[in-house]
Design a protein around this motif. Sequence first.
Motif, short mmCIF file in Angstrom:
data_model
loop_
_atom_site.label_atom_id
_atom_site.label_comp_id
_atom_site.label_asym_id
_atom_site.label_seq_id
_atom_site.Cartn_x
_atom_site.Cartn_y
_atom_site.Cartn_z
N ALA A 255 0.83 -1.21 0.00
CA ALA A 255 0.00 0.00 0.00
C ALA A 255 0.87 1.26 0.00
O ALA A 255 0.56 2.24 -0.70
N GLU A 256 1.96 1.26 0.77
CA GLU A 256 2.85 2.42 0.83
C GLU A 256 3.54 2.64 -0.52
O GLU A 256 3.69 3.79 -0.97
N MET A 257 3.93 1.55 -1.19
CA MET A 257 4.56 1.67 -2.51
C MET A 257 3.57 2.27 -3.51
O MET A 257 3.94 3.14 -4.32
N ALA A 258 2.31 1.82 -3.48
CA ALA A 258 1.30 2.36 -4.38
C ALA A 258 1.05 3.84 -4.09
O ALA A 258 0.92 4.66 -5.01
N LYS A 259 1.04 4.18 -2.81
CA LYS A 259 0.82 5.57 -2.38
C LYS A 259 1.92 6.48 -2.91
O LYS A 259 1.68 7.66 -3.24
N ARG A 260 3.14 5.95 -3.02
CA ARG A 260 4.27 6.74 -3.51
C ARG A 260 4.31 6.81 -5.04
O ARG A 260 5.24 7.40 -5.61
N GLY A 261 3.37 6.15 -5.71
CA GLY A 261 3.36 6.14 -7.17
C GLY A 261 4.30 5.14 -7.79
O GLY A 261 4.62 5.21 -8.98
N THR A 262 4.76 4.18 -6.98
CA THR A 262 5.66 3.12 -7.48
C THR A 262 5.08 1.76 -7.10
O THR A 262 5.66 1.04 -6.28
N PRO A 263 3.91 1.39 -7.66
CA PRO A 263 3.30 0.10 -7.29
C PRO A 263 4.23 -1.06 -7.58
O PRO A 263 4.95 -1.05 -8.58
N PHE A 264 4.21 -2.03 -6.66
CA PHE A 264 5.13 -3.17 -6.79
C PHE A 264 4.42 -4.34 -7.48
O PHE A 264 3.42 -4.85 -6.99
N ARG A 265 4.98 -4.75 -8.62
CA ARG A 265 4.48 -5.92 -9.35
C ARG A 265 5.64 -6.91 -9.51
O ARG A 265 6.71 -6.53 -9.98
N GLY A 266 5.39 -8.14 -9.14
CA GLY A 266 6.43 -9.16 -9.23
C GLY A 266 6.34 -10.06 -8.02
O GLY A 266 5.27 -10.25 -7.45
N VAL A 267 7.49 -10.63 -7.64
CA VAL A 267 7.51 -11.45 -6.43
C VAL A 267 8.27 -10.69 -5.35
O VAL A 267 9.36 -10.18 -5.58
N LEU A 268 7.65 -10.56 -4.19
CA LEU A 268 8.29 -9.89 -3.06
C LEU A 268 8.88 -10.97 -2.14
O LEU A 268 8.17 -11.84 -1.65
N PHE A 269 10.18 -10.90 -1.97
CA PHE A 269 10.93 -11.82 -1.11
C PHE A 269 11.07 -11.12 0.24
O PHE A 269 11.72 -10.08 0.34
N VAL A 270 10.43 -11.68 1.25
CA VAL A 270 10.38 -11.07 2.57
C VAL A 270 11.33 -11.83 3.49
O VAL A 270 11.06 -12.96 3.90
N GLY A 271 12.46 -11.20 3.81
CA GLY A 271 13.40 -11.80 4.75
C GLY A 271 12.96 -11.49 6.17
O GLY A 271 12.86 -10.32 6.56
N LEU A 272 12.67 -12.52 6.94
CA LEU A 272 12.06 -12.36 8.26
C LEU A 272 12.95 -12.91 9.36
O LEU A 272 13.67 -13.89 9.16
N MET A 273 12.82 -12.31 10.55
CA MET A 273 13.34 -12.92 11.77
C MET A 273 12.14 -13.20 12.66
O MET A 273 11.35 -12.30 12.96
N LEU A 274 12.00 -14.46 13.05
CA LEU A 274 10.91 -14.84 13.95
C LEU A 274 11.39 -14.63 15.37
O LEU A 274 12.02 -15.49 15.97
N THR A 275 11.10 -13.43 15.92
CA THR A 275 11.57 -13.07 17.25
C THR A 275 10.52 -13.44 18.29
O THR A 275 9.38 -13.77 17.96
N GLU A 276 10.89 -13.32 19.57
CA GLU A 276 9.93 -13.58 20.65
C GLU A 276 8.77 -12.58 20.62
O GLU A 276 7.69 -12.87 21.10
#
Length: 422
Positions: A255-276
Amino acid sequence: MKVLLVGGGGREHALAWALSASPLLTKLWCAPGNAGIAELAECVAIGAEDVPALVDFAKRNAVDLVVVGPEAPLTLGLADACAEAGLRCFGPSAAAAKLEGSKTFTREVTTAAGVPGAEWAQFEDAEAARAYLRQKGAPIVVKADGLAAGKGVVVAQTVEEAEAAIADIMESRVHGEAGARILLEECLLGQEVSFFALCDGTTALPMAAAQDHKRVGDGDTGPNTGGMGAYSPPPAFTPALEAEVMDRIVRPSLAEMAKRGTPFRGVLFVGLMLTEAGPKLIEFNVRFGDPECQVLMLRLQSDLLAALVAACDGELNRFSLRWSNEAAMVVVMAARGYPGSYVKNTVIEGLEDAARIPGAQVFHAGTARREDGALVSTGGRVLGVAGTGASLQQARDAAYAAVDAIRWPEGFCRRDIGWRAL
């Protein structure tokens, strides 16, 4: 459909393998490809970063879809050039690809979107970075802002180690201009997971998660690499965590990318840390991971080509993906010396024996065929030897049985892929 796949590594071999199974496919080219991809597609001698030549080829051959594997062509504007030429391209614009091309940009976007992540600060002056480091202490994460082929991150356990990383990146420029700016980030604790979502600019469709093994040696020792193996699904990443990541990280960022006028199309690779405290964002990438893509494609039961077209055409809200309940694992075989200097053009044998092992699949990364037909190594990460099975242990057994069938004295691999889960 006629498809041009861009890239020549293990990720692209896995994509070619999945695309070639689509009933929609009539012709598959790959630029530049490798010896394994050549068995599935017609390889063309165009570099993955030669944007004008790729667009020209796609136009001359009436390509219906350009599928971009690596990040560099995206940051160079391949998707934009395709759009200008009236070509459909799976991958974000250069402006949206800044989510990988600049770690500072990602933190600015995600901070604005309220995404949970590490405390961070960015620096263009090494002395200012060192002053902040002395104030914060260690452990701390030092990141080159730009693209560094997966090697621009140092998790420093001591202040001295962090100071050395700042000097290497900013002053010695071991990663070139990617290190003109750095980020210092809070060191998050927990399990690291790679999660992927298809995006069409508006809708995000969850794919699957995998766990990568970055360090070169068993027990997660030695320097970081592009990835020495992966498995999917990681037991720690539950359906409830997936829903939380989609709601708190993926959709707000989209939503933030679309709001900035740079909509994201493709595959988003989300690097996560599963914290407590719950899942937190480490970083975004704008393409499939390597070697995570290999295990995702082994588990994907839906038509990959149809899914990529839906993402390009803004129709993901009418699409769903099916995944196998089986586990998949890939073990990377690399040239001795990697990730430092390594020997090239060494002969690899036994792939036919490996392919006969039930559940095994071999993906090529840095390979070529000599004129005499021999398979030789051309890169650091050379093969991705994969296995599938009803359990992660069965997938692991198949993968390592296939590794042991391959005859390549100049190669090596980690023997502990999947150790966290097993």
